[in-house]
Design a protein around this motif. Structure first.
Motif, PDB file in Angstrom:
ATOM      1  N   GLY A 143     -13.740  53.159  62.769  1.00  0.00           N
ATOM      2  CA  GLY A 143     -13.679  54.266  61.806  1.00  0.00           C
ATOM      3  C   GLY A 143     -12.281  54.822  61.595  1.00  0.00           C
ATOM      4  N   ALA A 144     -11.293  54.232  62.281  1.00  0.00           N
ATOM      5  CA  ALA A 144      -9.914  54.737  62.121  1.00  0.00           C
ATOM      6  C   ALA A 144      -9.275  54.196  60.835  1.00  0.00           C
ATOM      7  CB  ALA A 144      -9.069  54.317  63.317  1.00  0.00           C
ATOM      8  N   TRP A 145      -8.237  54.905  60.391  1.00  0.00           N
ATOM      9  CA  TRP A 145      -7.356  54.376  59.358  1.00  0.00           C
ATOM     10  C   TRP A 145      -6.303  53.546  60.080  1.00  0.00           C
ATOM     11  CZ3 TRP A 145      -6.902  55.808  53.918  1.00  0.00           C
ATOM     12  CH2 TRP A 145      -7.970  56.588  53.472  1.00  0.00           C
ATOM     13  N   VAL A 146      -5.893  52.457  59.478  1.00  0.00           N
ATOM     14  CA  VAL A 146      -4.832  51.635  60.065  1.00  0.00           C
ATOM     15  C   VAL A 146      -3.645  51.618  59.111  1.00  0.00           C
ATOM     16  CG1 VAL A 146      -4.168  49.312  60.784  1.00  0.00           C
ATOM     17  CG2 VAL A 146      -6.422  50.210  61.407  1.00  0.00           C
ATOM     18  N   LEU A 147      -2.488  52.017  59.637  1.00  0.00           N
ATOM     19  CA  LEU A 147      -1.241  51.986  58.865  1.00  0.00           C
ATOM     20  C   LEU A 147      -0.342  50.926  59.471  1.00  0.00           C
ATOM     21  CD1 LEU A 147      -0.482  55.826  58.673  1.00  0.00           C
ATOM     22  CD2 LEU A 147      -1.943  54.442  57.189  1.00  0.00           C
ATOM     23  N   CYS A 148      -0.040  49.900  58.716  1.00  0.00           N
ATOM     24  CA  CYS A 148       0.709  48.773  59.280  1.00  0.00           C
ATOM     25  C   CYS A 148       2.049  48.588  58.567  1.00  0.00           C
ATOM     26  CB  CYS A 148      -0.138  47.508  59.164  1.00  0.00           C
ATOM     27  SG  CYS A 148       0.488  46.151  60.142  1.00  0.00           S
ATOM     28  N   ASP A 149       3.118  48.564  59.364  1.00  0.00           N
ATOM     29  CA  ASP A 149       4.472  48.310  58.882  1.00  0.00           C
ATOM     30  C   ASP A 149       4.604  46.797  58.698  1.00  0.00           C
ATOM     31  OD1 ASP A 149       7.229  48.205  58.479  1.00  0.00           O
ATOM     32  OD2 ASP A 149       7.653  49.721  60.001  1.00  0.00           O
ATOM     33  N   ARG A 150       4.441  46.332  57.482  1.00  0.00           N
ATOM     34  CA  ARG A 150       4.421  44.920  57.074  1.00  0.00           C
ATOM     35  C   ARG A 150       3.100  44.242  57.447  1.00  0.00           C
ATOM     36  NH1 ARG A 150       9.409  43.323  55.400  1.00  0.00           N
ATOM     37  NH2 ARG A 150      11.274  44.144  56.407  1.00  0.00           N
ATOM     38  N   PHE A 151       2.677  43.302  56.573  1.00  0.00           N
ATOM     39  CA  PHE A 151       1.510  42.461  56.866  1.00  0.00           C
ATOM     40  C   PHE A 151       1.705  41.159  56.081  1.00  0.00           C
ATOM     41  CE2 PHE A 151      -3.199  41.616  57.045  1.00  0.00           C
ATOM     42  CZ  PHE A 151      -3.294  41.607  58.415  1.00  0.00           C
ATOM     43  N   VAL A 152       0.625  40.557  55.589  1.00  0.00           N
ATOM     44  CA  VAL A 152       0.753  39.210  55.012  1.00  0.00           C
ATOM     45  C   VAL A 152       1.684  39.140  53.800  1.00  0.00           C
ATOM     46  CG1 VAL A 152      -0.514  37.338  53.885  1.00  0.00           C
ATOM     47  CG2 VAL A 152      -1.492  38.478  55.846  1.00  0.00           C
ATOM     48  N   ASP A 153       1.777  40.217  53.026  1.00  0.00           N
ATOM     49  CA  ASP A 153       2.680  40.163  51.857  1.00  0.00           C
ATOM     50  C   ASP A 153       4.109  39.829  52.287  1.00  0.00           C
ATOM     51  OD1 ASP A 153       0.770  40.923  49.771  1.00  0.00           O
ATOM     52  OD2 ASP A 153       0.717  42.847  50.825  1.00  0.00           O
ATOM     53  N   ALA A 154       4.483  40.267  53.498  1.00  0.00           N
ATOM     54  CA  ALA A 154       5.831  39.958  54.001  1.00  0.00           C
ATOM     55  C   ALA A 154       6.005  38.450  54.166  1.00  0.00           C
ATOM     56  CB  ALA A 154       6.078  40.660  55.336  1.00  0.00           C
ATOM     57  N   THR A 155       4.935  37.767  54.550  1.00  0.00           N
ATOM     58  CA  THR A 155       5.034  36.318  54.738  1.00  0.00           C
ATOM     59  C   THR A 155       5.279  35.618  53.399  1.00  0.00           C
ATOM     60  OG1 THR A 155       3.438  36.607  56.514  1.00  0.00           O
ATOM     61  CG2 THR A 155       3.944  34.351  55.885  1.00  0.00           C
ATOM     62  N   TYR A 156       4.633  36.117  52.344  1.00  0.00           N
ATOM     63  CA  TYR A 156       4.877  35.524  51.016  1.00  0.00           C
ATOM     64  C   TYR A 156       6.303  35.836  50.547  1.00  0.00           C
ATOM     65  CZ  TYR A 156       0.046  34.084  50.614  1.00  0.00           C
ATOM     66  OH  TYR A 156      -1.149  33.440  50.831  1.00  0.00           O
ATOM     67  N   ALA A 157       6.805  37.027  50.874  1.00  0.00           N
ATOM     68  CA  ALA A 157       8.162  37.378  50.433  1.00  0.00           C
ATOM     69  C   ALA A 157       9.220  36.624  51.240  1.00  0.00           C
ATOM     70  CB  ALA A 157       8.372  38.884  50.555  1.00  0.00           C
ATOM     71  N   TYR A 158       9.082  36.617  52.569  1.00  0.00           N
ATOM     72  CA  TYR A 158      10.126  36.024  53.417  1.00  0.00           C
ATOM     73  C   TYR A 158       9.981  34.504  53.575  1.00  0.00           C
ATOM     74  CZ  TYR A 158      11.962  40.576  54.808  1.00  0.00           C
ATOM     75  OH  TYR A 158      12.548  41.823  54.788  1.00  0.00           O
ATOM     76  N   GLN A 159       8.784  34.048  53.974  1.00  0.00           N
ATOM     77  CA  GLN A 159       8.668  32.612  54.267  1.00  0.00           C
ATOM     78  C   GLN A 159       8.458  31.783  52.999  1.00  0.00           C
ATOM     79  OE1 GLN A 159       7.502  34.989  56.605  1.00  0.00           O
ATOM     80  NE2 GLN A 159       9.344  34.353  57.703  1.00  0.00           N
ATOM     81  N   VAL A 160       7.742  32.330  51.996  1.00  0.00           N
ATOM     82  CA  VAL A 160       7.518  31.554  50.771  1.00  0.00           C
ATOM     83  C   VAL A 160       8.684  31.751  49.803  1.00  0.00           C
ATOM     84  CG1 VAL A 160       6.000  31.195  48.785  1.00  0.00           C
ATOM     85  CG2 VAL A 160       5.006  31.592  51.052  1.00  0.00           C
ATOM     86  N   SER A 161       8.889  32.983  49.357  1.00  0.00           N
ATOM     87  CA  SER A 161       9.912  33.201  48.325  1.00  0.00           C
ATOM     88  C   SER A 161      11.332  32.958  48.853  1.00  0.00           C
ATOM     89  CB  SER A 161       9.779  34.629  47.782  1.00  0.00           C
ATOM     90  OG  SER A 161      10.759  34.866  46.819  1.00  0.00           O
TER      91      SER A 161
END
Ligand code: Z5A
Length: 212
Positions: free
Chosen positions: A92-110
């Motif tokens: 039931g908690a909110w989760v706030l995450c500093d970076r997630f999968v979008d970072a992988t598309y930006a750094y490793q893919v793009s």
């Protein structure tokens, strides 16, 4: 599963755009209304995943193959998802995450040229379709972000990359935002901290308003 909860928020962006600063602000804002909040980050978020982060960020003589980097990131992500994010959302908690999968598309893919299909396959294997419900992409000119980040100590393995690398990261993030529809909200991060916090607040309030 995250779409069943609507409580998974990630912050994204390049070097020094203010992710950590604004994540703390969002946590404070949600906690003030009595909501349970888990603040975490990638790579990292569990003791094992933090060890993998250390390995990923440490500058080294041996060249690191992009595939090795990608698999280490997803190894850390699998552990983080199973041990921290999924149970927190289920509790039931909110989760706030500093970076997630979008970072992988930006750094490793793009930026590094890895195939998007390879990343999508790992994403499916590890997360089985789960993704953040809201992603705030803090965007600003690369050189300005680097100026902010420069104030810190020694550069890690990623921070040692050249300007062109970070331009590709930025372009990757913006392209992904253009395709993601409502999930990714782009925020101009080049203003003063007060201005950026106000913009974050507007997006957060709008998101919470849509849930009500
Ligand atoms: N990585 C990857 O390649 N693939 C992946 O899938 C994932 C990660 C998940 C580590 O991440 C590296 O992992 C990252 C990509 C890679 N490497 N890079 N580059 P990280 O999250 O640790 O990355 P980071 O970009 O190094 O985080 P950061 O530099 O700590 O930036 P930040 O959190 O966005 O910024 P901040 O610490 O909140 O703010 C920086 C400074 O600016 C600080 O002094 C603030 O007080 C100041 N600040 C913040 N906002 C403002 C405004 N608006 N005005 C003026 N000053 C400000």
């Amino acid at each position: 599963m995250s779409h069943l909860t609507q409580r998974f928020i990630s912050l994204e962006g390049g070097e020094g755009v203010g992710k950590s600063t604004n994540l703390a602000f969002i946590a404070e804002r949600l906690r003030a209304t009595g909501l349970p909040v888990v603040v975490t980050r990638e790579p990292g978020g569990t003791p094992l995943a933090e060890e993998l982060r250390e390995l990923l960020l440490t500058p080294r003589q041996e060249p690191v193959a992009v595939m090795t980097e990608l698999l280490m990131l997803f190894a850390a992500r699998a552990q983080h998802w199973q041990q921290v994010i999924k149970p927190a959302l289920e509790s039931g908690a909110w989760v706030l995450c500093d970076r997630f999968v979008d970072a992988t598309y930006a750094y490793q893919v793009s930026a590094r040229g890895m195939s998007a299909d390879a990343v999508a396959s790992l994403e499916q294997l590890v997360l089985q379709g789960a993704e953040p419900d809201l992603t705030l992409l803090l965007d600003m000119p690369v050189s300005e972000g680097m100026q902010r980040a420069k104030a810190r100590a020694a550069f890690d393995r990623f921070e040692q990359e050249q300007l062109a690398f970070f331009e590709r990261v930025r372009a990757g993030y913006l392209a992904r935002a253009a395709q993601a529809g409502e999930r990714i909200r782009v925020i101009d991060a080049s203003g003063s901290l007060a201005q950026v916090k106000a913009a974050v607040d507007v997006e957060l309030s709008a998101y919470i308003g849509r849930l009500a």
